[in-house]
Design a protein around this motif. Structure first.
Motif, PDB file in Angstrom:
ATOM      1  N   GLU A   1       1.465  38.821  36.918  1.00  0.00           N
ATOM      2  CA  GLU A   1       2.335  37.726  37.811  1.00  0.00           C
ATOM      3  C   GLU A   1       2.458  38.587  39.137  1.00  0.00           C
ATOM      4  O   GLU A   1       3.049  39.446  39.263  1.00  0.00           O
ATOM      5  N   TYR A   2       2.151  37.720  40.380  1.00  0.00           N
ATOM      6  CA  TYR A   2       2.521  38.473  41.288  1.00  0.00           C
ATOM      7  C   TYR A   2       3.912  38.070  41.637  1.00  0.00           C
ATOM      8  O   TYR A   2       4.300  36.789  41.637  1.00  0.00           O
ATOM      9  N   THR A   3       4.877  38.661  42.052  1.00  0.00           N
ATOM     10  CA  THR A   3       6.340  38.590  42.419  1.00  0.00           C
ATOM     11  C   THR A   3       6.673  38.765  44.182  1.00  0.00           C
ATOM     12  O   THR A   3       7.972  38.696  44.001  1.00  0.00           O
TER      13      THR A   3
END
Length: 99
Positions: A56-58
């Protein structure tokens, strides 16, 4: 000349979120109407991909635009009234390589 604007979010208070989104879209529509914005992409559902994983991109990037302007200085001036600035947001400007 072509430039890429990379939009990074600030910290918008919950009670200002709807107003901020409206102001952001209006600001982008104005850039387009003036002939500067050529491509727009804003999105959700982001991932980071490497050779070994997908996760996931955070980060805080929430969109990009391709802009045509006469110079880097003009491209920078166009951002002076970007609504997200007051909340700590920022725009990174990248000039395209010319052939």
């Amino acid at each position: 000349m072509k430039f890429l604007y990379v939009y990074r979010s600030g910290e918008v208070p919950d009670e200002k979120a709807a107003q901020n989104i409206h102001e952001l879209w209006s600001w982008l529509d104005n850039l387009k109407e003036m002939g500067y914005e050529k491509v727009r992409f804003a999105g959700t559902g982001r991932k980071v991909v490497t050779q070994h994983m997908v996760e996931e991109y955070t980060g805080d990037i929430f969109g990009v635009s391709v802009i045509e302007a006469e110079s880097l200085e003009e491209a920078a001036r166009l951002t002076s009234d970007w609504p997200e600035l007051e909340y700590g947001g920022r725009i990174e400007i990248i000039g395209a390589l010319e052939n």
